[in-house]
Design an enzyme around this catalytic site. Structure first.
Site, short mmCIF file in Angstrom:
data_model
loop_
_atom_site.label_atom_id
_atom_site.label_comp_id
_atom_site.label_asym_id
_atom_site.label_seq_id
_atom_site.Cartn_x
_atom_site.Cartn_y
_atom_site.Cartn_z
N ASP A 1 65.26 74.73 41.03
CA ASP A 1 64.14 73.78 40.99
C ASP A 1 63.12 74.10 39.91
O ASP A 1 62.29 73.27 39.59
CB ASP A 1 63.41 73.77 42.34
CG ASP A 1 62.59 75.04 42.53
OD1 ASP A 1 63.17 76.14 42.35
OD2 ASP A 1 61.39 74.94 42.82
N ASP B 1 28.27 51.21 39.06
CA ASP B 1 28.99 49.96 38.90
C ASP B 1 30.39 50.28 38.38
O ASP B 1 30.53 51.02 37.40
CB ASP B 1 28.25 49.08 37.87
CG ASP B 1 28.48 47.60 38.09
OD1 ASP B 1 29.47 47.24 38.74
OD2 ASP B 1 27.65 46.80 37.60
N HIS C 1 38.67 47.95 41.78
CA HIS C 1 37.66 47.37 40.89
C HIS C 1 36.30 48.06 40.99
O HIS C 1 35.42 47.82 40.17
CB HIS C 1 37.51 45.87 41.18
CG HIS C 1 38.71 45.08 40.75
ND1 HIS C 1 38.76 44.39 39.57
CD2 HIS C 1 39.92 44.92 41.32
CE1 HIS C 1 39.94 43.82 39.44
NE2 HIS C 1 40.67 44.13 40.50
N GLY D 1 36.19 31.46 36.41
CA GLY D 1 35.65 32.69 35.83
C GLY D 1 36.19 33.92 36.51
O GLY D 1 36.04 35.03 36.01
C1 GDG Z 1 33.27 44.08 40.83
C2 GDG Z 1 32.71 45.45 40.47
C3 GDG Z 1 33.64 45.20 38.19
C4 GDG Z 1 27.29 36.47 37.86
N1 GDG Z 1 26.25 35.64 38.06
C5 GDG Z 1 26.70 34.41 37.79
C6 GDG Z 1 28.02 34.47 37.41
N2 GDG Z 1 28.38 35.75 37.47
C7 GDG Z 1 29.71 36.30 37.13
C8 GDG Z 1 29.65 37.06 35.84
C9 GDG Z 1 30.76 38.09 36.02
C10 GDG Z 1 30.83 38.28 37.52
O1 GDG Z 1 30.13 37.22 38.12
C11 GDG Z 1 30.16 39.59 37.94
O2 GDG Z 1 30.98 40.64 37.60
P1 GDG Z 1 30.49 42.17 37.56
O3 GDG Z 1 31.54 42.97 36.92
O4 GDG Z 1 29.21 42.23 36.84
O5 GDG Z 1 30.21 42.61 39.08
P2 GDG Z 1 30.89 42.49 40.58
O6 GDG Z 1 30.90 41.09 41.05
O7 GDG Z 1 30.13 43.44 41.43
O8 GDG Z 1 32.43 42.96 40.46
C12 GDG Z 1 32.39 45.51 39.00
C13 GDG Z 1 34.28 43.91 38.65
O9 GDG Z 1 34.51 43.93 40.06
C14 GDG Z 1 35.62 43.68 37.96
O10 GDG Z 1 36.53 44.71 38.19
O11 GDG Z 1 33.27 45.06 36.83
O12 GDG Z 1 31.92 46.79 38.67
O13 GDG Z 1 31.53 45.70 41.25
O14 GDG Z 1 31.97 37.59 35.55
O15 GDG Z 1 29.83 36.19 34.77
N3 GDG Z 1 28.72 33.37 37.06
C15 GDG Z 1 28.09 32.18 37.10
N4 GDG Z 1 26.80 32.07 37.47
C16 GDG Z 1 26.07 33.13 37.83
O16 GDG Z 1 24.89 32.99 38.18
N5 GDG Z 1 28.75 31.10 36.71
#
Ligand code: GDG
Length: 727
Positions: free
Chosen positions: A681, A373, A166, A30
């Site tokens: 320039d 975020d 990110h 993922g």
């Molecule tokens: C940083 C930035 C930016 C979450 N809980 C579970 C799970 N997840 C996966 C989600 C999603 C990922 O984790 C979380 O991504 P986010 O974008 O919400 O947040 P950050 O981890 O803080 O990421 C953020 C990102 O980088 C990309 O540039 O969007 O703003 O902070 O993919 O699906 N996956 C599983 N179980 C969970 O309980 N399997």
């Protein structure tokens, strides 16, 4: 095509010992790696990052390196535990993370952390240096590695580097608090392309660059020495197909069934995130509580499932947050719960992928309310699981980068409990047709601009900058080009040299009066003028009162005020005939008002023109006032034959008929030249290049677009050319 080297803090795989005691590597499902699978198969690619090695996994580093390379195209970097603590838990997560998310009250400023951050970035640079090949393209990810682009640029001036952040980039007022702010900006500016999720972060970054380094930008491009850095927004997409397909998978069906059995026919509100203070979890719980209190009719008919994935558990603020959330959940459940209804189901753990997708798919309302975020992928993933016959409403914080794209979500201010509670009410009552319409529109966007489209877009920007560098390189005033010009120069009997002054023969200084000629320049001009075959002309926008004391003793010709005044070698000043300058009485008071309104700016009154200088003004305010001044003058001077010219931190009003090009023609027609060289320039020098014959040598200083045949990087290069001619 060269290889693609992706660099991130961690490798996308981690080692584990299987049942037979063998070390196996697990891909982080993922993550960016899975999403980019299809994308980076197009390249011969390698991934470079830290290999986080659990204590119970004893690794033979040599064989691991080989296996990672052969089986996963990965190159590991090992960090010692102290560095992991200081660089990763310390500087990255306790300094950069809070500051960049505007949580300055949580930020730790510690010199030891910073030293480790530099040290580890250098470790990355060393590892990359060992494997780098000339055509490779580097794609560096995220806030752990902000010094790396600069470190690599120093060692390899010609490589292609893209950097993507990110997380948000904070506003300058926050960023300036960091004691190491200049070094971070310099590090980032080593890249060719700097990508952010949204235009707001781009704006914040550009304003920090301007205020900390003085480098302005044009349409997101910053010129630094002989390089151009492109800064742009690339909103990251998700692996849309993977979520849409998983939503229809049998395993997901089973998980969904179990879920529905537990929930009954209650409305299902879902929240998913890491347990992080930026995600606004307590505020979300307060809002939900407020909703239950205000809408007693919904009690027992809804349920909130809150997934909080453990994160950074050894950091104090995260422990405090955990306690706060535990207490809040307990309080709400204690106050509102009944024998057969739990208002908040709280899952403090990571959920397996099929179950997570089942939750997204079944949720009636997805509540995503981070306080800040970078993007937020969860919001996008929820939308992707809603196939044609499924419904659901997304409530999305306006502080998440994703809100810039997902205009069809219900947008809320995550600090405003009443706003969130209100949106919950609207979402739960929303008509199915409207839900479908909103989902359709968001799905269209997210399926088109998915993670591969995003990565492709970003890499195209890197390629574009690489092509631009190649094109500029081809026109560069190299030693060979200088030799070619010198050979023609030596053969010629009558030579015309048209030289601009500021930015060409001397550099810019804060005060215009301080840019007088130095000994080296006077010596060069003297030697050029001493050759009887040469006509040396310095063409400038400056006044004769400035030029004469600076250059008047040399045996050269001078052109002042963009051509209005000419002094041919040794002769008197000749003034161009122009009508009465009635416009001055209208223009001058306006310019004077701008001097008063803009501290640090000044008015220069020349014989033919009026110039407003703003080099000394606040770097943000100056250009703004310049635009206002242009507007204010625009309508005023419509009826006069004058031109408003914008130069390097100046706005000038002058008679339209007087141009450097006109003056150049006067000199051009005065003899039969067999060698013509023009160097400049600015925009006004383009007028000169324009009127010259095709076989003239034209040299542009700087990298802005130009019709000149050659391009010099700096004033020093111009002087090198002139020195070669007089040798
Ligand atoms: C940083 C930035 C930016 C979450 N809980 C579970 C799970 N997840 C996966 C989600 C999603 C990922 O984790 C979380 O991504 P986010 O974008 O919400 O947040 P950050 O981890 O803080 O990421 C953020 C990102 O980088 C990309 O540039 O969007 O703003 O902070 O993919 O699906 N996956 C599983 N179980 C969970 O309980 N399997």
């Amino acid at each position: 095509m060269g290889r693609l080297l992706i660099v991130s803090n961690r490798l996308p795989v981690s080692p584990e010992v299987d049942a037979d005691g063998q070390v196996v590597f697990h891909g982080s499902v993922g993550g960016l790696a899975t999403g980019l699978g299809a994308f980076y198969q197009r390249y011969d690619s390698l991934w470079i990052g830290w290999l986080d090695q659990p204590d119970d996994v004893a690794l033979d580093r040599y064989s691991v390196r080989e296996r990672l390379h052969d089986e996963h195209s990965c190159v590991p970097i090992y960090l010692d535990p102290d560095d992991v603590h200081l660089y990763y838990h310390g500087f990255s997560n306790e300094t950069i993370w809070p500051v960049f998310h505007h949580f300055t009250q949580y930020a730790v400023f510690d010199e030891e952390y910073w030293e480790a951050y530099k040290r580890v970035n250098r470790r990355f640079a060393d590892t990359i240096a060992e494997i780098l090949q000339p055509d490779d393209i580097l794609w560096i990810n995220d806030y752990h590695l902000m010094l790396l682009p600069g470190m690599l640029r120093e060692r390899f001036p010609d490589i292609s580097i893209g950097f993507f952040l990110h997380i948000p980039f904070p506003s300058f007022e926050i960023f300036r608090m960091l004691p190491w702010r200049e070094s971070i900006i310099e590090g980032l500016l080593g890249a060719d392309v700097l990508g952010f999720h949204t235009y707001d972060y781009v704006r914040h970054f550009l304003s920090s660059v301007l205020r900390l380094t003085g480098h302005d930008h044009q349409l997101g491009r910053i010129v630094i020495g002989n390089r151009v850095v492109k800064v742009d927004a690339f909103p990251m997409g998700i692996d849309y197909g993977r979520f849409a397909e998983q939503a229809e998978d049998a395993e997901t069906d089973q998980a969904a069934e179990r879920l529905r059995r537990d929930l009954g026919d209650r409305k299902f509100i879902l929240s998913v995130n890491r347990l992080d203070y930026t995600k606004g979890i307590p505020a979300r719980l307060h809002a939900y509580e407020h909703f239950l209190a205000e809408h007693p009719g919904w009690q027992r008919r809804v349920g909130l499932t809150m997934v909080a994935v453990p994160s950074r558990e050894d950091v104090e603020h995260y422990q405090m947050l955990k306690r706060e959330v535990d207490e809040l959940v307990g309080r709400i459940n204690g106050r509102y719960g009944t024998m057969d209804w739990t208002p908040v189901r709280y899952l403090y753990r990571a959920i397996p992928f099929p179950e997570l997708v089942a939750m997204y798919r079944e949720a009636d309302v997805m509540l995503v309310t981070p306080l800040r975020d970078g993007m937020n992928l969860v919001a996008k993933e929820f939308v992707a699981t809603k196939g044609d016959d499924r419904l659901g409403v997304l409530i999305l914080s306006e502080m998440a980068g994703a809100s810039r794209e997902l205009g069809d979500a219900l947008s809320v201010n995550p600090f405003d409990l009443i706003d969130i509670a209100g949106a919950l009410g609207v979402a739960l009552e929303m008509d199915p047709a409207e839900q479908r319409e909103r989902l359709d529109s968001m799905q269209g966007l997210l399926s088109r601009y998915d993670v591969v489209a995003w990565a492709t877009d970003f890499m195209e920007a890197v390629d574009e900058m690489r092509a631009m560098r190649a094109e500029r390189g081809a026109r560069r005033l190299t030693e060979r080009a200088i030799e070619r010009i010198a050979a023609d120069y030596e053969k010629a009997r009558r030579r015309l040299l048209l030289l601009d002054y500021d930015g060409t023969l001397v550099g810019f200084s804060r005060k215009p009066d301080a840019a007088g000629p130095d000994e080296e320049l006077l010596g060069l001009l003297h030697k050029l003028a001493a050759d009887g075959a040469n006509e040396v002309v310095v063409e400038s926008g400056r006044s004769r009162e400035t030029l004469e004391p600076w250059l008047g003793d040399l045996n050269i010709s001078l052109v002042a005020e963009h051509g209005a005044l000419q002094r041919w070698r040794g002769g008197d000043w000749i003034a161009a005939p122009v009508g009465e300058a009635l416009w001055r009485d209208d223009v001058r008071p306006i310019m004077e008002r701008y001097v008063e309104r803009t501290p640090g700016s000044s008015l220069e009154v020349k014989q033919y023109s009026l110039v407003w200088h703003y080099r000394g003004a606040d770097p943000g305010l100056g250009p703004l006032r310049a635009r206002e001044l242009r507007d204010a003058l625009g309508t005023l001077v419509e009826n006069y034959d004058v031109a408003i010219v914008e130069g390097n931190r100046v706005v000038e009003v002058k008679p339209a008929s007087l141009t450097k090009g006109r003056a150049a023609v006067d000199f051009l027609e005065s003899d039969d030249w067999d060698f013509v060289l023009a160097i400049g320039d600015g925009r006004t020098d383009e007028e000169v290049f324009h009127v010259l014959p095709d076989d003239a040598y034209t040299v542009k200083v700087g990298i802005a677009g130009s019709r000149a045949h050659y391009r010099a990087d700096t004033v020093a290069d111009v002087r090198m050319l002139l020195s070669r001619l007089v040798r």
